[in-house]
Design a protein around this motif. Sequence first.
Motif, PDB file in Angstrom:
ATOM      1  N   ALA A 127       5.228   4.508  -6.626  1.00  0.00           N
ATOM      2  CA  ALA A 127       3.893   4.020  -6.286  1.00  0.00           C
ATOM      3  C   ALA A 127       3.316   3.204  -7.433  1.00  0.00           C
ATOM      4  O   ALA A 127       2.694   2.149  -7.226  1.00  0.00           O
ATOM      5  CB  ALA A 127       2.975   5.194  -5.949  1.00  0.00           C
ATOM      6  N   GLU A 128       3.550   3.664  -8.657  1.00  0.00           N
ATOM      7  CA  GLU A 128       3.019   2.969  -9.828  1.00  0.00           C
ATOM      8  C   GLU A 128       3.650   1.595 -10.000  1.00  0.00           C
ATOM      9  O   GLU A 128       2.982   0.621 -10.347  1.00  0.00           O
ATOM     10  CB  GLU A 128       3.254   3.821 -11.083  1.00  0.00           C
ATOM     11  N   GLN A 129       4.956   1.485  -9.740  1.00  0.00           N
ATOM     12  CA  GLN A 129       5.674   0.225  -9.900  1.00  0.00           C
ATOM     13  C   GLN A 129       5.319  -0.794  -8.818  1.00  0.00           C
ATOM     14  O   GLN A 129       5.264  -1.995  -9.085  1.00  0.00           O
ATOM     15  CB  GLN A 129       7.182   0.482  -9.866  1.00  0.00           C
ATOM     16  N   PHE A 161       0.861  -1.177   0.000  1.00  0.00           N
ATOM     17  CA  PHE A 161       0.000   0.000   0.000  1.00  0.00           C
ATOM     18  C   PHE A 161       0.897   1.226   0.000  1.00  0.00           C
ATOM     19  O   PHE A 161       1.759   1.378   0.871  1.00  0.00           O
ATOM     20  CB  PHE A 161      -0.895  -0.002   1.239  1.00  0.00           C
ATOM     21  N   ALA A 162       0.708   2.100  -0.969  1.00  0.00           N
ATOM     22  CA  ALA A 162       1.525   3.304  -1.074  1.00  0.00           C
ATOM     23  C   ALA A 162       0.736   4.517  -0.609  1.00  0.00           C
ATOM     24  O   ALA A 162      -0.373   4.764  -1.092  1.00  0.00           O
ATOM     25  CB  ALA A 162       1.999   3.510  -2.505  1.00  0.00           C
ATOM     26  N   GLU A 207      -8.138   2.202 -10.948  1.00  0.00           N
ATOM     27  CA  GLU A 207      -9.244   3.005 -10.426  1.00  0.00           C
ATOM     28  C   GLU A 207      -8.888   4.491 -10.404  1.00  0.00           C
ATOM     29  O   GLU A 207      -9.731   5.348 -10.703  1.00  0.00           O
ATOM     30  CB  GLU A 207      -9.616   2.528  -9.026  1.00  0.00           C
ATOM     31  N   LEU A 208      -7.647   4.807 -10.052  1.00  0.00           N
ATOM     32  CA  LEU A 208      -7.227   6.203 -10.040  1.00  0.00           C
ATOM     33  C   LEU A 208      -7.171   6.773 -11.457  1.00  0.00           C
ATOM     34  O   LEU A 208      -7.540   7.937 -11.685  1.00  0.00           O
ATOM     35  CB  LEU A 208      -5.869   6.348  -9.354  1.00  0.00           C
ATOM     36  N   LYS A 209      -6.714   5.973 -12.411  1.00  0.00           N
ATOM     37  CA  LYS A 209      -6.673   6.438 -13.803  1.00  0.00           C
ATOM     38  C   LYS A 209      -8.077   6.716 -14.326  1.00  0.00           C
ATOM     39  O   LYS A 209      -8.282   7.618 -15.147  1.00  0.00           O
ATOM     40  CB  LYS A 209      -5.979   5.393 -14.683  1.00  0.00           C
ATOM     41  N   ALA A 210      -9.051   5.934 -13.830  1.00  0.00           N
ATOM     42  CA  ALA A 210     -10.431   6.094 -14.287  1.00  0.00           C
ATOM     43  C   ALA A 210     -11.055   7.399 -13.800  1.00  0.00           C
ATOM     44  O   ALA A 210     -12.108   7.809 -14.306  1.00  0.00           O
ATOM     45  CB  ALA A 210     -11.275   4.910 -13.825  1.00  0.00           C
ATOM     46  N   LEU A 211     -10.408   8.072 -12.842  1.00  0.00           N
ATOM     47  CA  LEU A 211     -10.927   9.343 -12.339  1.00  0.00           C
ATOM     48  C   LEU A 211     -10.759  10.464 -13.366  1.00  0.00           C
ATOM     49  O   LEU A 211     -11.446  11.487 -13.289  1.00  0.00           O
ATOM     50  CB  LEU A 211     -10.208   9.734 -11.046  1.00  0.00           C
ATOM     51  N   ARG A 247      -2.364  -0.916  -4.059  1.00  0.00           N
ATOM     52  CA  ARG A 247      -3.352   0.139  -3.826  1.00  0.00           C
ATOM     53  C   ARG A 247      -2.614   1.420  -3.437  1.00  0.00           C
ATOM     54  O   ARG A 247      -1.573   1.360  -2.783  1.00  0.00           O
ATOM     55  CB  ARG A 247      -4.332  -0.277  -2.723  1.00  0.00           C
ATOM     56  N   ILE A 248      -3.162   2.557  -3.850  1.00  0.00           N
ATOM     57  CA  ILE A 248      -2.504   3.846  -3.634  1.00  0.00           C
ATOM     58  C   ILE A 248      -3.499   4.817  -2.999  1.00  0.00           C
ATOM     59  O   ILE A 248      -4.650   4.930  -3.442  1.00  0.00           O
ATOM     60  CB  ILE A 248      -2.015   4.443  -4.965  1.00  0.00           C
ATOM     61  N   ALA A 249      -3.048   5.507  -1.953  1.00  0.00           N
ATOM     62  CA  ALA A 249      -3.830   6.600  -1.381  1.00  0.00           C
ATOM     63  C   ALA A 249      -3.033   7.881  -1.541  1.00  0.00           C
ATOM     64  O   ALA A 249      -1.823   7.901  -1.302  1.00  0.00           O
ATOM     65  CB  ALA A 249      -4.142   6.354   0.090  1.00  0.00           C
TER      66      ALA A 249
END
Length: 263
Positions: A200-202, A37-38, A223-227, A206-208
Amino acid sequence: MSTTTAPAIRVQGIEKSYGELHVLHGVDLDVAPGSIFALLGSNGAGKTTMIRILSTLLKQDAGTATVAGADVATDPVRVRESISLTGQFAAVDEILTGKENLVLVARLRHLRDADRIADDLLARFSLTEAGARRVATYSGGMRRRLDIAMSLIGQPTVLFLDEPTTGLDPEARIEVWQVIKELATQGTTVLLTTQYLDEAEQLADRIAILHQGRIIADGTLAELKALLPPAIVEYVEKQPTLEEIFLALVGTGSKNEPSEDLS
């Protein structure tokens, strides 16, 4: 990844201030067991404060947090038995050898067979050949790998990494990334803070994104890209990044090569 449904880390409504400075404003997050988790954010976003609260080094002003099922405020001893923390800078003794650093920590934890534990970790982190050398001769990547190896003594179920690749060169960063990925595949839950987007991408399942003390986004990379709105597809000739150029020119090298500064 573990199928256990209970989160390894659960944070609900955490708040923290230093006098008039409000650092965390009602932070909520869950970290699944065996995942990476990042916690992503710029300097001053509150990342290190969050890590210090979860590792029982700092008390929150409001909210609750549990790590491995134990409350960080009411059961800190149990939390400490389940975790390990690696800070922004490698906490290794440069006068001692790599193996001596590991043996020292094992003995401080009152573990039996400290020599065997040290040898196993040196092998696991590709440091066996460097184990008898003073840490002062180690490169930055080797020091960080040793630092993470030291944090795994006692087999913690949760590992906190506070900006683990700060100050490392591209090769050393990739070495540390490989170590972190291997830890997760072996069941260790990893919560890392970083200000590097590519890190974080590598690494992260899950990323917050923590901004000005608040979680403004939380999800998988997809999910973040879909924003954001869908990208317009255009033909563009791909050019190599500077990091790709650097690694291609210098090659992979040996993990155990000494640093240039042997002082």
